[in-house]
Design a protein around this motif. Structure first.
Motif, mmCIF file in Angstrom:
data_model
loop_
_atom_site.group_PDB
_atom_site.id
_atom_site.type_symbol
_atom_site.label_atom_id
_atom_site.label_comp_id
_atom_site.label_asym_id
_atom_site.label_seq_id
_atom_site.Cartn_x
_atom_site.Cartn_y
_atom_site.Cartn_z
ATOM 1 N N ILE A 89 14.991 -4.956 2.072
ATOM 2 C CA ILE A 89 13.775 -4.426 1.437
ATOM 3 C C ILE A 89 12.798 -5.559 1.152
ATOM 4 O O ILE A 89 11.593 -5.457 1.425
ATOM 5 C CB ILE A 89 14.125 -3.673 0.134
ATOM 6 C CG1 ILE A 89 14.889 -2.388 0.444
ATOM 7 C CG2 ILE A 89 12.851 -3.341 -0.655
ATOM 8 C CD1 ILE A 89 15.420 -1.674 -0.794
ATOM 9 N N MET A 90 13.304 -6.670 0.599
ATOM 10 C CA MET A 90 12.447 -7.800 0.255
ATOM 11 C C MET A 90 11.884 -8.466 1.506
ATOM 12 O O MET A 90 10.721 -8.871 1.544
ATOM 13 C CB MET A 90 13.229 -8.822 -0.569
ATOM 14 C CG MET A 90 13.690 -8.310 -1.923
ATOM 15 S SD MET A 90 12.338 -7.705 -2.966
ATOM 16 C CE MET A 90 11.413 -9.216 -3.203
ATOM 17 N N ASP A 91 12.688 -8.579 2.553
ATOM 18 C CA ASP A 91 12.220 -9.213 3.792
ATOM 19 C C ASP A 91 11.111 -8.420 4.455
ATOM 20 O O ASP A 91 10.238 -8.982 5.114
ATOM 21 C CB ASP A 91 13.386 -9.390 4.771
ATOM 22 C CG ASP A 91 14.369 -10.461 4.309
ATOM 23 O OD1 ASP A 91 13.978 -11.282 3.452
ATOM 24 O OD2 ASP A 91 15.519 -10.459 4.788
ATOM 25 N N ASP A 92 11.156 -7.093 4.286
ATOM 26 C CA ASP A 92 10.139 -6.231 4.902
ATOM 27 C C ASP A 92 8.917 -6.030 4.012
ATOM 28 O O ASP A 92 8.022 -5.257 4.340
ATOM 29 C CB ASP A 92 10.745 -4.857 5.235
ATOM 30 C CG ASP A 92 11.793 -4.958 6.337
ATOM 31 O OD1 ASP A 92 11.742 -5.951 7.080
ATOM 32 O OD2 ASP A 92 12.646 -4.059 6.433
ATOM 33 N N GLY A 93 8.889 -6.721 2.887
ATOM 34 C CA GLY A 93 7.754 -6.577 1.972
ATOM 35 C C GLY A 93 6.472 -7.129 2.565
ATOM 36 O O GLY A 93 6.487 -7.887 3.540
ATOM 37 N N SER A 94 5.354 -6.747 1.974
ATOM 38 C CA SER A 94 4.070 -7.243 2.465
ATOM 39 C C SER A 94 3.904 -8.705 2.058
ATOM 40 O O SER A 94 4.691 -9.257 1.297
ATOM 41 C CB SER A 94 2.928 -6.405 1.884
ATOM 42 O OG SER A 94 2.794 -6.673 0.496
ATOM 43 N N GLU A 95 2.855 -9.333 2.580
ATOM 44 C CA GLU A 95 2.580 -10.732 2.245
ATOM 45 C C GLU A 95 1.827 -10.851 0.919
ATOM 46 O O GLU A 95 1.544 -11.955 0.466
ATOM 47 C CB GLU A 95 1.772 -11.392 3.373
ATOM 48 C CG GLU A 95 2.525 -11.482 4.694
ATOM 49 C CD GLU A 95 3.877 -12.168 4.542
ATOM 50 O OE1 GLU A 95 3.926 -13.260 3.939
ATOM 51 O OE2 GLU A 95 4.888 -11.615 5.016
ATOM 52 N N GLU A 96 1.496 -9.720 0.303
ATOM 53 C CA GLU A 96 0.803 -9.730 -0.981
ATOM 54 C C GLU A 96 1.776 -10.154 -2.079
ATOM 55 O O GLU A 96 2.852 -9.577 -2.227
ATOM 56 C CB GLU A 96 0.253 -8.332 -1.272
ATOM 57 C CG GLU A 96 -0.754 -8.277 -2.405
ATOM 58 C CD GLU A 96 -1.350 -6.887 -2.567
ATOM 59 O OE1 GLU A 96 -2.258 -6.743 -3.391
ATOM 60 O OE2 GLU A 96 -0.895 -5.946 -1.875
#
Length: 291
Positions: A144-151
């Motif tokens: 989940i964290m790896d797929d997070g946005s760059e924001e």
């Protein structure tokens, strides 16, 4: 972290339990409090429903209890209550072992910060319908964290912020108060554990509890306007509160098409109509003239 970036409350301490949470905050603009809580409850409810594969199911109870703390003794007692919640629930042997707590953010710094990625709602998966191991849980969380946005957003914790709220503690050394609080927590912790009537489970068992466990709340308490060690201080504050609630409509005088503020609104009170006029603590803002 995102809620705090939108509604800048100062977080002193928090603890997240499996079915409720406690948080102590210092605020300048009282209107930020309901917005902060609403945002947090809305987003966490969405996450829980996504994990359980549900759509628009109620997660949180309506409203929340948000009393004003009137003295430093009560502030210290509330901080003890927050940090000892996992101990009272019989979930850990030491309060500092509870991971979902403000104590576990950047322990080396007085003002603790944690920078995290924004997690888009659609990145939250439905969990498998089985009991997960700790390794499986960690793998899902990492994905989940790896797929997070760059924001990026920063969660900031200021454990000493409450000290400046009271005349009695403004000139006190924060380090001494932190040490005193830690000693008091450990003393109460020892007493609670000694009197627990059931064994404390292994921390891994607590961490791997099934999110689909059925739960019905049994504890309901009345909501408080304020908290204070001295009863007379509570009575004085509640009388002040009721008086302002009763007389707020009299504070406005309409002159033709203009609205003139004849009195300063106290913190947390707002003018009727579409004009928002929250005051800033500790000083009331100048009374504006709105056309």
């Amino acid at each position: 972290a995102r809620a705090q970036s939108r509604y800048p409350v100062t977080i002193v301490a928090y603890v997240m339990m499996s079915n409720h949470f406690h948080i102590m905050i210092v605020v300048k603009d009282p209107s930020d409090v309901p917005k902060f809580v609403e945002y947090f409850k809305r987003e966490t409810a969405y996450i829980v429903n996504r994990l359980k594969g549900r759509i628009k199911k109620t997660v949180w109870s309506d409203g929340y209890d948000h009393p004003v703390i009137l003295d430093p003794e009560t502030a210290i007692n509330r901080l003890k209550y927050i940090h000892l919640n996992p101990i009272k629930a019989g979930l850990v042997k030491d309060y500092s072992n509870w991971l979902v707590s403000s104590l576990n953010i950047n322990k080396k710094s007085t003002n603790r910060e944690l920078t995290v990625k924004r997690i888009p709602r659609n990145n939250i998966p439905k969990l498998p319908n089985k009991n997960l191991t700790l390794k499986e849980i960690n793998n899902i969380a990492e994905n989940i964290m790896d797929d997070g946005s760059e924001e990026l957003f920063t969660l900031k914790i200021e454990p000493d912020a409450w000290i400046q709220c009271f005349n009695e503690t403004k000139n006190t050394n924060p380090a001494q108060l932190r040490e005193y609080l830690e000693q008091e927590i450990k003393k109460d912790q020892e007493f609670i554990i000694k009197n627990l009537k059931f064994p404390i489970p292994a921390i891994e068992k607590v961490q791997t509890q099934n999110i689909r466990t059925h739960y019905i709340p049994k504890k309901f308490s009345k909501r408080m306007i304020c908290l204070a060690k001295n009863k007379q201080n509570r009575i004085k504050y509640i009388s002040w509160f009721r008086n302002y609630c009763k007389n707020l409509p009299c504070f406005l005088k309409r002159i033709s098409k203009n609205i003139v503020f004849e009195s300063h609104y106290p913190p947390g009170f707002f003018a009727p109509g579409r004009f928002l006029s929250a005051n800033l603590l500790p000083q009331f803002t100048p009374a504006p003239l709105i056309a």
